[in-house]
Design an enzyme around this catalytic site. Structure first.
Site, mmCIF file in Angstrom:
data_model
loop_
_atom_site.group_PDB
_atom_site.id
_atom_site.type_symbol
_atom_site.label_atom_id
_atom_site.label_comp_id
_atom_site.label_asym_id
_atom_site.label_seq_id
_atom_site.Cartn_x
_atom_site.Cartn_y
_atom_site.Cartn_z
ATOM 1 N N THR A 1 4.166 1.678 2.356
ATOM 2 C CA THR A 1 5.494 1.795 1.742
ATOM 3 C C THR A 1 6.275 2.937 2.360
ATOM 4 O O THR A 1 7.431 2.794 2.786
ATOM 5 C CB THR A 1 5.355 2.027 0.221
ATOM 6 O OG1 THR A 1 4.767 0.869 -0.367
ATOM 7 C CG2 THR A 1 6.708 2.292 -0.423
ATOM 8 N N CYS A 2 5.652 4.104 2.420
ATOM 9 C CA CYS A 2 6.345 5.279 2.930
ATOM 10 C C CYS A 2 6.679 5.110 4.415
ATOM 11 O O CYS A 2 7.770 5.457 4.870
ATOM 12 C CB CYS A 2 5.469 6.512 2.702
ATOM 13 S SG CYS A 2 6.333 8.070 2.862
ATOM 14 N N GLY B 1 0.826 -1.199 0.000
ATOM 15 C CA GLY B 1 0.000 0.000 0.000
ATOM 16 C C GLY B 1 0.861 1.250 0.000
ATOM 17 O O GLY B 1 2.052 1.211 0.322
ATOM 18 N N CYS B 2 0.249 2.366 -0.370
ATOM 19 C CA CYS B 2 1.011 3.608 -0.487
ATOM 20 C C CYS B 2 1.499 4.078 0.879
ATOM 21 O O CYS B 2 2.701 4.303 1.080
ATOM 22 C CB CYS B 2 0.167 4.688 -1.168
ATOM 23 S SG CYS B 2 -1.475 4.930 -0.470
ATOM 24 N N TYR B 3 0.575 4.217 1.832
ATOM 25 C CA TYR B 3 1.003 4.642 3.165
ATOM 26 C C TYR B 3 1.997 3.656 3.777
ATOM 27 O O TYR B 3 3.017 4.078 4.336
ATOM 28 C CB TYR B 3 -0.208 4.770 4.093
ATOM 29 C CG TYR B 3 -1.110 5.951 3.843
ATOM 30 C CD1 TYR B 3 -0.632 7.262 3.916
ATOM 31 C CD2 TYR B 3 -2.470 5.772 3.590
ATOM 32 C CE1 TYR B 3 -1.486 8.340 3.728
ATOM 33 C CE2 TYR B 3 -3.320 6.847 3.404
ATOM 34 C CZ TYR B 3 -2.838 8.136 3.477
ATOM 35 O OH TYR B 3 -3.683 9.204 3.300
#
Lengths: 346, 346, 346, 346
Positions: free
Chosen positions: D153-154, D149-151
């Site tokens: 990953t970061c 997921g985007c969140y």
């Protein structure tokens, strides 16, 4: 009719004061101070005021202004107000200072975080921290008001009741704040250009923002002891609005209903504080242009913490609106005079 | 490998040149000129370049640079390039000037609209107006290129075929243009602050914008006579993109198909010009980050006029992209080398 | 106290009516009609109204509402108001229709441009086009007001005096308009998503927008003959505001001063129309949240044309504000009651 | 040339895959799957692809596609990929699933947080969590990748080294995240309309967002035990970009230099992770359009905590870029093929 002067009337906060005061029935602006634009027509600096304000910008001769005005708002850089304050001024007029000069009682902390010498610490004791919902009675009798900072207003109002009631631990507090760009002022700096702010989000002043000690002092009063918090502001690509998302460790087991009742007991009668319905969280768009602070919270049993959120218009309740609210209190007017503004959306 | 120097590498157009050239297989930047940031690391001015550019900013010693570089891009204020040009430089290197200094052949018109003296009018004749799709063959052999302005590129490409074919009357032309804010540059000015640009649209340079004579000269070549047009730019709250909406009186009765065929005959083989399907109109979002110009038109039989629209990224085809396209032509490379960029959305 | 009902209160224009009427001293909203949200609390649809509006949304039973209300605002889709209108309603209440149903006198033109059948053309004659500054006296005695469209209001107010005085030719008029996105309404459509509108500008409704015949009819009255104009709207990434840039051929030689005097003679006493100082051009930010229309012009002797610009808040003077102004006129109140709103910036 | 199919090619992540793959030298898209737009030309859905993609949208017949393609990307709603997976597909092709279906190893946690039944839990064990910098070797041999997921990953990339090295306490972690609006997808919902998102910031999914268990599982591996964190996402009015600001209690006394060295030892050779210089904090604008994650930290001795920040383009490293990076690893290509994109600013 209260005669009002504004020093620093061409910054964003100063201009917002003009907007609010033009719609105020008991106040009249007699002095549009602006060192940068002396003798220029005010509306040429802010064309929204065309045909509404005919006056020209004036200098910042606060001594002369004190003779003419019942009240002076100073929306000026840090250090300016403190450098001019004296007994003569305070015996002739009242002052609401929108800068940080009188917000922090401990002059060492002020000088340390702001990096400048305080030129009139003798007035720190007299100055009242103008957070209306907390210090209402003191404000009514004050001559000198330290109008709270934007982030501190939103943070303190949101958290105060829970600290005061011992629900959360002060030292556990982490405040992650987000602000629109008007909070950065109207100075011509590359960092605030449209293309630099637009399509971006960033933290700034990480672990070093000047509003930290202001928040700590006021929340320390609530906690009954000095506390250290983390405060991290972020710059959001929008004009107005502050949202704070705060995290605190729970000191005791509490239910949603209990926390809600605490908020109600503190703010149930407050016109400008709205505790939202369960699971409806504050958003800046719903307070834009108004003097409201919207607050709500969420218990997180998985981590034994509480998440507290508050939203506010940084130029209204975070600056000019609260200043007018202070004025109303100081002059015995209806507290909401000139402030019953319906939030403008979209 | 072409050795390239950039003078004015820290403006928005200069930085876009860096972005494009870093992705170009046949060019290498050897000189990041920036008078304002000499000795500062380039990536400290533009953090997107962190770990991509290690060089420091250098001065604008164009004589020295001419000895080292095969090509110099000047992305500098009006007058700068003209003030330094001489035979020595042009015999040592090639120049692509992104300023307006060599765009207008008539020095009186230049001096009149720009309000400065032209310091090297002797090179006006030699300089080639670098609108690649129109002047391709001349560009290939040029030493000195006047890289077209952003508005003129979008306007001329959109209208040129119709004027050339006598479909519309040149003097009837009204060009209503809209640009993102990067076109205003990175200078620290109040007018370009986030809060001043955001949530606003305005016209500027009304009946007086400097791109007017540039447009008139080039469209005059198409019309076969000198023409006067109205050109009105507007500032849009977005970073990139130019849209022009142009209006012209029809000189003859034409059908959709006939006009479409004219465009196809001029641009059918052009990689960077896209004539959209019927009733699909250009939008800046669909070209962002790319070198495309999207064009379409609508006949309005009710008024006997045609409405012509063109969209482009002002920093790419309107500045750095076209400059690279010119470089490719001048050095005999594939015209699209480093420029086959898919538009980035959203 | 005027009892007011709103049908369509949960669209953007409807909600703006609520905002304005909550600050109006002589009106009270008794009916928040919203077919989509029946029985839902109004503030749950618009959280800015939390603690300001406690009512629930109601259906659109206009017959019943006509019995209860002194005035009904219909902020509904095209065709809705016309489909329900009858003598009974009009004998019981007054109507201000914010849709296009009664704006165009010629029913064929309406049906042609809007693509629907008009269900009550018998009221077209009675309906007054509610452009307050032009039709003030007619409005005072009207039962049924066709509240003007947003683009037409801005366009007509800006151009009317010059056409009426024969300064410009009606058929030469080209109106290039730009609007914020609230004009597109609150319907859930991909085209209006944040990522589709943001960082983009586009034309839409090219040579086919429905406001064209409305503009032509009203400007035709000024010109004294029917005219055809080009009207091209553009969508701008901002919430509120309309800017029109209009171009017209001059019919006679005029000076700046002469044109300025014409505007003054028409609008010198109008509170809500501001003719700006020379070379200061309208910008939407300066009227946001207010009922003002800012107007100015520039003569272009090079092309023998005039460029006319007007800026307005599409939700206020372009919809709800003008509707309230109409209400004030119809009920003999001060024309600016509830409308002396200082534009909010930034 | 790798033959690639995309199911869900008309969402924002799917379209970003198309953008990246068109610039990839070793891959070719043979199937543009889109249930909503079957038989429509792909460029009619995304006009940026005009003249770049001529294909029409196809259905989501994954069995047939598995026969034709070497690799399938599924950018589809939760549950879709899991509902179709079978041995036949996996023996014919490789899968990179951009949905959450195979990210969480514990099927109960998945079903609990996502509220749907998992239709093929038998593949959870085989699926590799495709966070390239952490699981590089596993990815190389995988048939089925759960693209993070985007969140997550970061968040994970930013925090992983400090947890792994025992610098911070896992249960103390508070992640305050901010995302651009493309993360909300292209579905037509009122909440994502321009006027609802613009000029606003809000938290959402407070104490309940589905990325929480994904973060907890992966960070738990680093911590060597299961942990519970607070994760609060906020919606920012911008198109692209994620910024996380994380707060953790220090487990030991560490200096700036020691922490910096830890980051260097984990990421010093990673092309797509940039640890910024001291006191330079990540901003989303500096990574836009690229596959970079920018990371930095600040020690706060006053509170004995560390503040960790990470910035990323949610559509690139947070979705399509990482998916391509996974593809490169799975097919033995250069890891950065098609991904050496210079961030685009402004």
């Amino acid at each position: 009719m209260i005669k009002v002067g504004i020093i620093g009337s061409t910054g964003y906060a100063g201009q917002e004061l003009v907007r609010l005061l033009l719609q105020h029935k008991e106040a009249e602006i007699i002095w549009y101070g602006s060192r940068s634009y002396i003798d220029k027509k005010y509306y040429e600096v802010y064309q929204n005021m065309f045909q509404l304000v005919t006056a020209k910008c004036m200098d910042d001769n606060i001594e002369e202004l004190a003779n003419q005005a019942d009240l002076i708002f100073t929306a000026t850089p840090q250090g300016f107000c403190a450098s001019l304050m004296n007994d003569n001024i305070l015996s002739n007029t009242k002052i609401i200072d929108l800068s940080a000069d009188y917000r922090i009682k401990d002059v060492d902390i002020y000088e340390d975080w702001y990096g400048i010498e305080h030129k009139s610490p003798e007035y720190l004791n007299e100055a009242v921290y103008g957070l209306c919902e907390i210090n209402r009675e003191l404000i009514k009798n004050a001559r000198l008001i330290a109008n709270p900072g934007c982030y501190p207003t939103c943070t303190i109002l949101s958290i105060y009741p829970l600290l005061k009631e011992g629900i959360i631990s002060g030292d556990s507090l982490i405040i992650d704040a987000k602000s629109g760009t008007s909070g950065a002022g109207r100075g011509a700096r590359v960092n605030n250009l449209y293309c630099e702010v637009n399509e971006n989000i960033k933290a700034y002043g990480v672990a070093s923002h000047r509003h930290t000690p202001e928040i700590e002092e006021q929340l320390g009063y609530a906690a009954g002891k000095s506390i250290n918090v983390i405060f991290t502001p972020h710059l959001v690509p929008m004009n107005r609005g502050i949202l704070i998302t705060a995290y605190g460790n729970l000191e005791k087991k509490v239910s949603y209903k209990e926390v809600k009742e605490i908020y109600n007991s503190y703010y149930g009668n407050e016109e400008f504080i709205r505790i939202l319905d369960e699971d409806v969280f504050p958003e800046t768009r719903w307070v834009e242009g108004s003097n409201y602070t919207d607050i709500n919270f969420k218990l997180d049993p998985r981590t034994n913490r509480i998440i507290i959120m508050g939203a506010m218009d940084n130029l209204v309740k975070g600056a000019a609106g609260q200043a007018v609210q202070n004025m109303n209190l100081m002059f015995g007017l209806k507290e909401n005079e000139g402030l019953n503004l319906v939030p403008m959306f979209p």
